[in-house]
Design a protein around this motif. Structure first.
Motif, PDB file in Angstrom:
ATOM      1  N   VAL A   1      10.684   8.415   2.031  1.00  0.00           N
ATOM      2  CA  VAL A   1      10.143   8.520   3.222  1.00  0.00           C
ATOM      3  C   VAL A   1       8.640   8.149   3.147  1.00  0.00           C
ATOM      4  O   VAL A   1       8.085   7.989   2.183  1.00  0.00           O
ATOM      5  CB  VAL A   1       9.980  10.170   3.571  1.00  0.00           C
ATOM      6  CG1 VAL A   1      11.395  10.561   3.779  1.00  0.00           C
ATOM      7  CG2 VAL A   1       9.379  10.905   2.574  1.00  0.00           C
ATOM      8  N   PRO A   2       8.131   7.897   4.463  1.00  0.00           N
ATOM      9  CA  PRO A   2       6.559   7.569   4.251  1.00  0.00           C
ATOM     10  C   PRO A   2       5.588   8.575   3.742  1.00  0.00           C
ATOM     11  O   PRO A   2       5.640   9.766   4.151  1.00  0.00           O
ATOM     12  CB  PRO A   2       6.327   6.920   5.763  1.00  0.00           C
ATOM     13  CG  PRO A   2       7.293   7.470   6.552  1.00  0.00           C
ATOM     14  CD  PRO A   2       8.456   7.881   5.716  1.00  0.00           C
ATOM     15  N   LEU A   3       4.616   8.282   2.896  1.00  0.00           N
ATOM     16  CA  LEU A   3       3.607   9.247   2.754  1.00  0.00           C
ATOM     17  C   LEU A   3       2.677   9.409   3.768  1.00  0.00           C
ATOM     18  O   LEU A   3       1.517   8.580   3.480  1.00  0.00           O
ATOM     19  CB  LEU A   3       3.065   8.835   1.322  1.00  0.00           C
ATOM     20  CG  LEU A   3       2.195   9.713   0.956  1.00  0.00           C
ATOM     21  CD1 LEU A   3       2.720  11.146   0.318  1.00  0.00           C
ATOM     22  CD2 LEU A   3       1.568   9.389  -0.346  1.00  0.00           C
ATOM     23  N   THR A   4       3.002  10.037   4.701  1.00  0.00           N
ATOM     24  CA  THR A   4       1.929  10.002   6.069  1.00  0.00           C
ATOM     25  C   THR A   4       0.510  10.527   5.512  1.00  0.00           C
ATOM     26  O   THR A   4      -0.359  10.198   6.186  1.00  0.00           O
ATOM     27  CB  THR A   4       2.527  10.670   7.071  1.00  0.00           C
ATOM     28  OG1 THR A   4       2.892  12.189   6.797  1.00  0.00           O
ATOM     29  CG2 THR A   4       3.890   9.929   7.454  1.00  0.00           C
ATOM     30  N   ASP A   5       0.728  11.884   4.821  1.00  0.00           N
ATOM     31  CA  ASP A   5      -0.653  12.397   4.626  1.00  0.00           C
ATOM     32  C   ASP A   5      -0.509  12.616   3.045  1.00  0.00           C
ATOM     33  O   ASP A   5       0.221  13.909   2.902  1.00  0.00           O
ATOM     34  CB  ASP A   5      -0.963  13.418   5.406  1.00  0.00           C
ATOM     35  CG  ASP A   5      -2.483  13.936   5.374  1.00  0.00           C
ATOM     36  OD1 ASP A   5      -2.820  13.648   4.115  1.00  0.00           O
ATOM     37  OD2 ASP A   5      -2.565  14.732   6.027  1.00  0.00           O
ATOM     38  N   PRO A   6      -1.091  12.357   2.148  1.00  0.00           N
ATOM     39  CA  PRO A   6      -0.764  12.743   0.826  1.00  0.00           C
ATOM     40  C   PRO A   6      -1.252  14.071   0.536  1.00  0.00           C
ATOM     41  O   PRO A   6      -0.956  14.572  -0.539  1.00  0.00           O
ATOM     42  CB  PRO A   6      -1.748  11.649  -0.179  1.00  0.00           C
ATOM     43  CG  PRO A   6      -2.721  11.036   0.907  1.00  0.00           C
ATOM     44  CD  PRO A   6      -1.949  11.270   2.328  1.00  0.00           C
TER      45      PRO A   6
END
Length: 152
Positions: free
Chosen positions: A141-146
């Motif tokens: 999945v994308p790392l939208t907000d670490p």
């Protein structure tokens, strides 16, 4: 008596080649990418169904750490250990790259992808002590907000 001879014209080109005589080959290196476990039970360890997000730079490109093969780094596991150290803000990789402050530390349940100088790639799960090989993760999945993943 001499007879005129016509010679074919030749073209000479310079080709820069890393394997040319007198040039040093690129040093053998291990490249590491960390996949952060974003599942709510990530501290219980990685399971194949857990979603993973690649640690990225601020511009969204994957964060890749590089470790040159040396007396200290002789295996995929040694490169994973070095990645874990950098991922816990304990130094830099061999290119001077440090772990970004806005991404949580590498923790139990994360997966480290290591590609070695022989082009062989292994995926190692971060365990409570050491690492275990796992199949290539499929739930990325994308790392939208670490910051939304746990921070330690």
């Amino acid at each position: 008596m001499t007879t005129p001879v016509t010679r074919r014209r030749t073209v000479t080109a310079r080709i820069d080649d890393a394997d040319a005589v007198g040039s040093a080959p690129a040093p053998a290196a291990y490249t590491a990418t960390v996949y952060m476990n974003t599942h709510r039970d990530n501290f219980d360890g990685y399971e194949p169904h857990h979603p993973l997000a690649a640690a990225t730079r601020p511009d969204g490109t994957p964060l890749r750490l590089v470790f040159r093969a040396s007396d200290r780094i002789r295996s995929h596991e040694a490169a994973a250990e070095a990645t874990f150290e950098v991922g816990n803000h304990q130094g830099a990789d061999d290119n001077g790259q440090r772990w970004p402050g806005n991404i949580r530390s590498v923790s139990v349940g994360d997966v480290i992808k290591i590609t070695g100088p022989d082009a062989r790639t292994v995926h190692l799960r971060v365990d409570s002590y050491g690492f275990s090989p796992v199949p290539e993760p499929t739930t990325l999945v994308p790392l939208t907000d670490p910051r939304t993943t746990h921070r330690d």
